[in-house]
Design a protein around this motif. Structure first.
Motif, PDB file in Angstrom:
ATOM      1  N   VAL A 404       0.831  -1.203   0.000  1.00 49.68           N
ATOM      2  CA  VAL A 404       0.000   0.000   0.000  1.00 49.68           C
ATOM      3  C   VAL A 404       0.863   1.249   0.000  1.00 49.68           C
ATOM      4  N   HIS A 405       1.778   1.336   0.949  1.00 47.87           N
ATOM      5  CA  HIS A 405       2.720   2.454   1.018  1.00 47.87           C
ATOM      6  C   HIS A 405       4.015   1.933   1.622  1.00 47.87           C
ATOM      7  N   TYR A 406       4.894   2.849   2.056  1.00 46.33           N
ATOM      8  CA  TYR A 406       6.209   2.414   2.517  1.00 46.33           C
ATOM      9  C   TYR A 406       6.135   1.499   3.733  1.00 46.33           C
ATOM     10  N   GLY A 407       5.171   1.709   4.610  1.00 49.34           N
ATOM     11  CA  GLY A 407       5.143   0.981   5.864  1.00 49.34           C
ATOM     12  C   GLY A 407       4.117  -0.126   5.957  1.00 49.34           C
ATOM     13  N   LEU A 408       3.357  -0.423   4.916  1.00 48.70           N
ATOM     14  CA  LEU A 408       2.291  -1.420   5.016  1.00 48.70           C
ATOM     15  C   LEU A 408       2.246  -2.269   3.756  1.00 48.70           C
ATOM     16  N   CYS A 409       2.298  -3.582   3.959  1.00 49.18           N
ATOM     17  CA  CYS A 409       2.116  -4.557   2.887  1.00 49.18           C
ATOM     18  C   CYS A 409       1.022  -5.533   3.313  1.00 49.18           C
ATOM     19  N   MET A 410       0.368  -6.135   2.357  1.00 53.41           N
ATOM     20  CA  MET A 410      -0.744  -7.038   2.626  1.00 53.41           C
ATOM     21  C   MET A 410      -0.589  -8.299   1.789  1.00 53.41           C
ATOM     22  N   ALA A 411      -0.978  -9.425   2.404  1.00 52.77           N
ATOM     23  CA  ALA A 411      -0.942 -10.725   1.730  1.00 52.77           C
ATOM     24  C   ALA A 411      -2.282 -11.410   1.955  1.00 52.77           C
ATOM     25  N   ASN A 412      -2.946 -11.793   0.876  1.00 53.42           N
ATOM     26  CA  ASN A 412      -4.249 -12.456   0.923  1.00 53.42           C
ATOM     27  C   ASN A 412      -4.117 -13.803   0.209  1.00 53.42           C
ATOM     28  N   LEU A 413      -4.359 -14.879   0.943  1.00 53.70           N
ATOM     29  CA  LEU A 413      -4.203 -16.223   0.395  1.00 53.70           C
ATOM     30  C   LEU A 413      -5.471 -17.027   0.642  1.00 53.70           C
ATOM     31  N   LYS A 414      -5.827 -17.846  -0.341  1.00 50.72           N
ATOM     32  CA  LYS A 414      -6.960 -18.761  -0.256  1.00 50.72           C
ATOM     33  C   LYS A 414      -6.437 -20.164  -0.529  1.00 50.72           C
ATOM     34  N   LEU A 415      -6.505 -21.017   0.499  1.00 53.30           N
ATOM     35  CA  LEU A 415      -5.870 -22.335   0.432  1.00 53.30           C
ATOM     36  C   LEU A 415      -6.900 -23.430   0.660  1.00 53.30           C
TER      37      LEU A 415
END
Length: 461
Positions: A404-415
């Motif tokens: 999203v920006h320098y300090g926030l990342c996101m991971a979305n997984l469907k297993l």
């Protein structure tokens, strides 16, 4: 005249019921239901016909109605005497109303509303009431006056230092005196001063709620504005590098044999064997901004070069490494001869211009992926390989990694997984820890923050 002696016929009159009709109605049997009839109203209709014909019919069996006993137009046969009643209808005078008759609409509905319809209560059900959103629709964006009034003493000091850093970049460009290497250094100092000013602006905007708090209008706050500003400054760095390359080509064409230059480029900026004070000033300003303001620190975390990653914290940032290395080389050049200085100056300028283009293009790619909500870092394939190798995971339906920006990342997984509930809880903790350690640098390393969302579909063996 025989025709005149005949009586004039009067209009037919409706026979009024005789007093005996009430007794006959009371004696009439209750309507019975006939299961062989086509209509359930068959018995009721026959009882009504018996009541109508009771005064005019002969006493017959109550259960056997006599058809054909109804009066016809102009004649009515009495059951007892067989005489004809000349007035079967009873016409009474009636006064017509002068005003139009108004039809009452009491008890009637206008149109059709599904909500109040009797059928709609069975088919169209109202949605259940929802709780109001916890996020506000929007938050007020601070004005320039509000930002100035909210600045602390430390923030004001840092702001004025960033202004002084920009003035140093202008002085470096003014004191170049035909040195292409010094012109390249002035461009690098200008890029560093823009980064320092951006850090101060970000720090001031952090005083307000709109910067980090999410809203409907800005789901991730205003922190993505910093990414946009860094993207613009990196594009400027690419253009400055291309400008330096064009200057180097122009100087090379002017110094080619058979071409008379329009003006001489003699080395008169500093004397041989002296110390270049401008280079020392550039080194000092860069160190103050790098250590005190930590300019380009976020860019250095999101974009790493393997060749300089093992260097100290200041030199591991590619922008600081270029500025400090160029300033250090300019301190050594006056110690060389004039002819050698001229060749090294052009070579250093061309190498710095190419480095600026490479660095700017890398930053543009990294920040552009952030603006497009994607992740351009390394290690995603290794993480996916480790997740697939887990025995509890049968398949990976979907996997999205984005920053999203320098300090926030996101991971979305469907297993798709198999196993007991306890196994799935351990698997969730394992995948979350794996992503944060591999992609975020681990706990306490100062890397990006990762928010991991996992969706499991349990399958039976």
């Amino acid at each position: 005249m025989a025709s005149s002696s005949l009586p004039i016929p009067q209009p037919p009159r409706t026979p009024s019921p005789s007093p005996d009709s009430q007794d006959q109605r009371s004696l009439a049997p209750e309507p019975q239901y006939d299961p062989k009839a086509l209509s359930p109203m068959h018995g009721i209709m026959q009882s009504e016909r018996l009541n109508v014909n009771a005064p005019n019919m002969a006493p017959t069996s109550p259960t056997s109605p006599s058809f054909g006993a109804f009066p016809t137009h102009g004649s009515n046969t009495n059951a007892g005497s067989g005489t004809v009643d000349p007035n079967p209808f009873n016409f009474q005078p009636m006064a017509l109303a002068k005003s139009p008759v108004m039809k009452s609409n009491i008890g009637q509905r206008r149109g059709h509303k599904y909500k109040h319809s009797s059928i709609s209560h069975q088919i169209f059900l109202e949605p259940p009431p929802r709780a109001p959103l916890a996020l506000p629709a929007s938050l007020p964006i601070p004005t320039l006056k509000e930002c100035r009034s909210s600045m602390s003493k430390d923030q004001k000091t840092r702001f004025w230092w960033s202004v002084c850093h920009m003035l140093i970049a202008g002085y470096t460009l003014w004191s170049a005196h035909g040195s292409l290497a010094m012109m390249a250094l002035s461009h690098l100092i200008l890029f560093d001063s823009l980064g320092a000013l951006l850090c101060v602006i970000v720090d001031v905007l952090g005083n307000f709620e709109v910067w980090k708090r999410s809203s409907v209008r800005h789901p991730f706050g205003l922190e993505r504005a910093e990414v946009l500003a860094g993207f613009a400054s990196s594009v400027l760095l690419v253009f400055m590098g291309m400008d330096l390359i064009s200057h180097n080509l122009q100087h090379w064409l002017e110094s080619s044999p058979g071409h008379q230059p329009h003006h001489s480029h003699e080395h008169d900026r500093v004397s041989a064997g002296s110390v270049d004070l401008t280079a020392i000033l550039a080194i000092g300003s860069t160190l103050v901004s790098a250590i005190g303001l930590k300019n380009h620190a976020r860019i250095g975390k999101s974009m790493r070069f393997a060749y300089i990653e093992s260097l100290p914290s200041v030199l591991s940032n590619p922008s600081h490494f270029l500025t400090l290395s160029c300033s250090a080389l300019l301190l050594i050049l006056p110690l060389l001869s004039v002819s050698l200085y001229s060749w090294l100056d052009k070579l250093l300028s061309l190498s710095m211009a190419i480095s600026m283009c490479i660095l700017g293009s890398r930053i543009v790619k990294t920040l552009g992926s952030m603006l497009l909500m994607s992740f351009s870092g390394n290690g995603v394939n290794d993480v996916m390989r480790d997740i697939q190798a887990d025995p509890a995971v049968t398949a990976i339906d979907d996997a999205r990694f984005w920053q999203v920006h320098y300090g926030l990342c996101m991971a979305n997984l469907k297993l798709r997984v198999t196993g007991t509930e306890e196994t799935l809880i351990k698997l969730r903790e394992k995948i979350t820890s794996l992503i944060r350690n591999r992609l975020g640098g681990g706990y306490g390393s100062g890397g990006q923050k990762w928010e991991v969302t996992l969706q499991f579909t349990a399958e039976r063996l």
